[in-house]
Write an enzyme that holds these catalytic residues in place. Structure first.
Site, PDB file in Angstrom:
ATOM      1  N   GLU A 180       0.823  -1.216   0.000  1.00 19.74           N
ATOM      2  CA  GLU A 180       0.000   0.000   0.000  1.00 19.74           C
ATOM      3  C   GLU A 180       0.858   1.268   0.000  1.00 19.74           C
ATOM      4  OE1 GLU A 180       0.498  -2.258   2.276  1.00 19.74           O
ATOM      5  OE2 GLU A 180      -0.045  -1.652   4.313  1.00 19.74           O
ATOM      6  N   ARG A 181       2.179   1.093   0.204  1.00 19.27           N
ATOM      7  CA  ARG A 181       3.046   2.285   0.200  1.00 19.27           C
ATOM      8  C   ARG A 181       3.465   2.667  -1.204  1.00 19.27           C
ATOM      9  NH1 ARG A 181       6.724  -0.400   4.653  1.00 19.27           N
ATOM     10  NH2 ARG A 181       5.320  -0.234   6.417  1.00 19.27           N
ATOM     11  N   CYS A 285      16.234  -6.801  -0.454  1.00 16.50           N
ATOM     12  CA  CYS A 285      16.303  -8.044   0.316  1.00 16.50           C
ATOM     13  C   CYS A 285      17.638  -8.737   0.119  1.00 16.50           C
ATOM     14  CB  CYS A 285      15.187  -8.976  -0.102  1.00 16.50           C
ATOM     15  SG  CYS A 285      15.202  -9.278  -1.868  1.00 16.50           S
ATOM     16  N   GLU A 386      16.952  -7.555  11.305  1.00 22.23           N
ATOM     17  CA  GLU A 386      17.005  -7.041   9.936  1.00 22.23           C
ATOM     18  C   GLU A 386      16.714  -5.548  10.004  1.00 22.23           C
ATOM     19  OE1 GLU A 386      13.844  -7.931   7.115  1.00 22.23           O
ATOM     20  OE2 GLU A 386      15.279  -7.864   5.469  1.00 22.23           O
TER      21      GLU A 386
HETATM   22  P1  NAD Z   1       5.935  -6.323   5.019  1.00 18.97           P
HETATM   23  O1  NAD Z   1       6.078  -7.722   5.474  1.00 18.97           O
HETATM   24  O2  NAD Z   1       5.640  -5.270   6.002  1.00 18.97           O
HETATM   25  O3  NAD Z   1       4.766  -6.219   3.909  1.00 18.97           O
HETATM   26  C1  NAD Z   1       4.680  -7.142   2.848  1.00 18.97           C
HETATM   27  C2  NAD Z   1       3.217  -7.278   2.436  1.00 18.97           C
HETATM   28  O4  NAD Z   1       2.470  -7.805   3.534  1.00 18.97           O
HETATM   29  C3  NAD Z   1       2.558  -5.951   2.058  1.00 18.97           C
HETATM   30  O5  NAD Z   1       1.748  -6.157   0.929  1.00 18.97           O
HETATM   31  C4  NAD Z   1       1.748  -5.587   3.291  1.00 18.97           C
HETATM   32  O6  NAD Z   1       0.580  -4.872   2.981  1.00 18.97           O
HETATM   33  C5  NAD Z   1       1.394  -6.941   3.883  1.00 18.97           C
HETATM   34  N1  NAD Z   1       1.300  -6.902   5.343  1.00 18.97           N
HETATM   35  C6  NAD Z   1       1.973  -6.082   6.196  1.00 18.97           C
HETATM   36  N2  NAD Z   1       1.622  -6.344   7.478  1.00 18.97           N
HETATM   37  C7  NAD Z   1       0.735  -7.356   7.432  1.00 18.97           C
HETATM   38  C8  NAD Z   1       0.020  -8.071   8.445  1.00 18.97           C
HETATM   39  N3  NAD Z   1       0.172  -7.797   9.739  1.00 18.97           N
HETATM   40  N4  NAD Z   1      -0.817  -9.057   8.058  1.00 18.97           N
HETATM   41  C9  NAD Z   1      -0.985  -9.347   6.748  1.00 18.97           C
HETATM   42  N5  NAD Z   1      -0.332  -8.695   5.755  1.00 18.97           N
HETATM   43  C10 NAD Z   1       0.518  -7.710   6.087  1.00 18.97           C
HETATM   44  O7  NAD Z   1       7.276  -5.978   4.196  1.00 18.97           O
HETATM   45  P2  NAD Z   1       7.726  -4.571   3.599  1.00 18.97           P
HETATM   46  O8  NAD Z   1       8.137  -3.671   4.714  1.00 18.97           O
HETATM   47  O9  NAD Z   1       6.755  -4.075   2.599  1.00 18.97           O
HETATM   48  O10 NAD Z   1       9.033  -5.021   2.777  1.00 18.97           O
HETATM   49  C11 NAD Z   1      10.303  -5.185   3.346  1.00 18.97           C
HETATM   50  C12 NAD Z   1      10.533  -6.622   3.768  1.00 18.97           C
HETATM   51  O11 NAD Z   1      10.403  -7.493   2.649  1.00 18.97           O
HETATM   52  C13 NAD Z   1      11.944  -6.858   4.295  1.00 18.97           C
HETATM   53  O12 NAD Z   1      11.875  -7.712   5.400  1.00 18.97           O
HETATM   54  C14 NAD Z   1      12.657  -7.547   3.137  1.00 18.97           C
HETATM   55  O13 NAD Z   1      13.755  -8.353   3.483  1.00 18.97           O
HETATM   56  C15 NAD Z   1      11.542  -8.349   2.574  1.00 18.97           C
HETATM   57  N6  NAD Z   1      11.806  -8.739   1.192  1.00 18.97           N
HETATM   58  C16 NAD Z   1      12.179 -10.031   0.970  1.00 18.97           C
HETATM   59  C17 NAD Z   1      12.468 -10.433  -0.313  1.00 18.97           C
HETATM   60  C18 NAD Z   1      12.885 -11.842  -0.595  1.00 18.97           C
HETATM   61  O14 NAD Z   1      13.005 -12.168  -1.751  1.00 18.97           O
HETATM   62  N7  NAD Z   1      13.101 -12.695   0.380  1.00 18.97           N
HETATM   63  C19 NAD Z   1      12.353  -9.512  -1.377  1.00 18.97           C
HETATM   64  C20 NAD Z   1      11.952  -8.215  -1.103  1.00 18.97           C
HETATM   65  C21 NAD Z   1      11.681  -7.835   0.204  1.00 18.97           C
END
Ligand code: NAD
Length: 502
Positions: A180-181, A285, A386
């Site tokens: 959503e960001r 990531c 992290e």
């Molecule tokens: P996030 O986990 O906060 O959000 C990811 C998604 O989950 C979003 O669409 C968000 O709306 C949803 N979400 C957030 N909180 C939720 C909840 N409580 N219940 C259900 N859904 C929820 O991650 P972010 O801050 O958007 O992205 C950064 C993170 O993603 C870092 O930890 C990074 O390492 C990880 N990442 C991992 C990879 C990989 O390939 N392993 C790739 C990119 C990013």
């Protein structure tokens, strides 16, 4: 009421405000700290509508020839080329990364579309002639149905592109719930798919937060879920989707180590570590966040990293000459600053301090300067958590064995790299580390689209990695057919014992 533009959902081939119209979130420009648009936050009824559209489109799309599906991907790929600058501009504005970095993610994501163009070849089955007298056997794969994709903020177009081109080329329909960001790129992608000739309902976007994610996990008509984000949410998604019987792959967070051996070219290593640690303000990531300096060269290495770090230009991602933009939110900035303080209090040495950075003309922006912390230990929060910001932490060990032990003891296992001039070290390292993606003198070893992307341990829950051959397997299920065409005049040969090859 705000007069900012609003990001609608995209359901069944058109934008829609949906039913839950009161729930809206702000989308910020991280370089100014000001909201630049608003995004709808779906309710359960909006998710139901998107899944219903995807379900209705699924039968026709799965019956559409594999050649026709591939042709849509070829056209979609051309449109991504034509709209590269527009996509990069919206990504940079909402995320904060530099325009060049944003273009890079468009290109890396497009490579998955290029992979998906080859779907007729990728979906070829196997055939065995005469497995028994007069009996042949063949196997082939079919789509799952409706797939949901849930993605993080840090790669607004590339991470969704790891999923939907492969899922759709395999014959599935798709509901994307982007972060959503950073909603803007997904809106444009939906329009480009339509322009490419993808039938309405095959690709849908619901904007939203936890409400939308949980509705997708619970929905009986969603067959599979692909998730990328932080580890706690990856766990939640993996558990929720498994409980409701869905196929699920959930990629989580990371702590990526770069091991620098004494025999490495230290200038080369320092150049690459600075790029991998501070590129995209450390919000990749696969960013390097922990440098493991092996042996007596540690002081020289830290000095070389410091020299390069203080030279970096921080500012808005849209400005020419800027190396590094802001981080995603004010809360994220404050959290990173806090970790530096905790490291200092625990006895680490802050060699380059980005905490007080102010970018002139952008005082409200979410900026934190590149920061280098030396003499960290594995107990410090700067190492155990992290951080996801422009913060490089240096740990010192005496041997390669100790470095490998340290990496293997870390709960994350996304990416890692070794810098060395020894082939033997490179080979030993890649065979012994418990990590999914490994670089030898390559700091950010993101696999090409025709390989698969995924980590080990707490960086990945589920069985199949993303895109490449594993992506095709994840989005399809296998059938094996055993065929006999008996001679019509033959006597009945029916037998009750278990069939064996004759
Ligand atoms: P996030 O986990 O906060 O959000 C990811 C998604 O989950 C979003 O669409 C968000 O709306 C949803 N979400 C957030 N909180 C939720 C909840 N409580 N219940 C259900 N859904 C929820 O991650 P972010 O801050 O958007 O992205 C950064 C993170 O993603 C870092 O930890 C990074 O390492 C990880 N990442 C991992 C990879 C990989 O390939 N392993 C790739 C990119 C990013």
């Amino acid at each position: 009421m705000s007069d900012l533009p609003v990001h609608d959902h995209w359901i069944d081939g058109r934008p829609t405000a949906g039913t839950d119209q009161q729930r809206l979130g702000d989308v910020f420009d991280p370089a100014t700290g000001q909201a630049r648009s608003r995004v709808r936050l779906a309710g359960v009824a909006d998710v139901d509508a998107a899944v219903a559209a995807a379900r209705a489109a699924a039968t026709t799309w799965s019956e559409t020839s594999v050649t026709a599906r591939s042709r849509v991907m070829f056209t979609f790929r051309e449109l991504l080329v034509q709209h590269e600058d527009e996509l990069a501009a919206v990504i940079s504005a909402e995320h904060g990364k530099t325009l060049d970095d944003a273009r890079g993610e468009v290109v890396r994501g497009r490579e998955v579309v290029e992979f998906a163009c080859g779907i007729p070849q990728l979906l070829k089955g196997d055939f065995n002639d005469q497995v028994s007298a007069g009996v042949d056997s063949h196997s082939f794969r079919q789509p799952l149905g409706v797939v949901a994709g849930i993605t993080p903020f840090n790669f607004p177009i590339m991470v969704p592109l790891w999923m939907h081109p492969v899922a759709i080329a395999c014959g599935n329909t798709f509901v994307l719930k982007p972060s959503e960001r950073v909603p803007g790129a997904s809106d444009l992608v939906a329009r480009l798919y339509q322009q490419a000739g993808l039938p309405d309902g095959v690709f849908n976007v619901v904007h939203g937060d936890k409400v939308a994610v949980d509705a997708l996990l619970e929905h009986p008509d969603v067959d599979a879920v692909s998730f990328v984000g932080s580890t706690p949410i990856a766990r939640h998604v993996h558990e929720g989707a498994s409980r409701t019987g869905k196929r699920v792959q959930a990629l989580g967070g990371a702590k990526n180590h770069a091991v620098v051996m004494p025999d490495a070219d230290l200038d080369f290593a320092a150049d690459h570590i600075v790029a991998a640690g501070y590129g995209s303000a450390g919000q990749r990531c696969m960013a390097i966040s922990a440098v493991v300096a092996v042996g007596p060269a540690a002081d020289t290495l830290v000095d070389k990293i410091r020299e390069r770090t203080v030279d970096l230009t921080v500012g808005p991602g849209s400005r020419a000459g800027v190396d590094m933009g802001p981080v995603i939110t004010r809360a994220s900035r404050d959290r990173i600053v806090d970790f530096v303080g905790q490291a200092e209090d625990a006895g680490a040495k802050v060699v380059v301090d980005g905490r007080d950075l102010v970018v002139e003309g952008h005082e409200g922006g979410f900026f934190v300067g590149p920061t280098l912390v030396d003499h960290a230990t594995t107990e410090m929060s700067v190492y155990t958590d992290e951080i996801f910001g422009p913060l490089l932490t240096v740990l010192r060990v005496a041997t390669l064995d100790e470095a490998i032990e340290l990496i293997n003891a870390n709960p994350f296992g996304n990416g890692t790299a070794v810098f060395t001039s020894s082939g033997e070290v490179g080979r030993s390292f890649q065979r012994r580390v418990k990590v999914g993606m490994i670089g030898v003198n390559v700091p950010v070893p993101v696999p090409m689209a025709f390989h698969s992307f995924g980590g080990w341990k707490d960086s990945m829950f589920g069985d199949h990695h993303m895109h490449g051959p594993e992506g095709v397997r994840f989005y399809t299920q296998a059938k094996v057919v055993t065929t006999r065409w008996p001679h019509v005049s033959e006597e009945s040969l029916a037998q009750l014992n278990f069939p064996t090859a004759q």
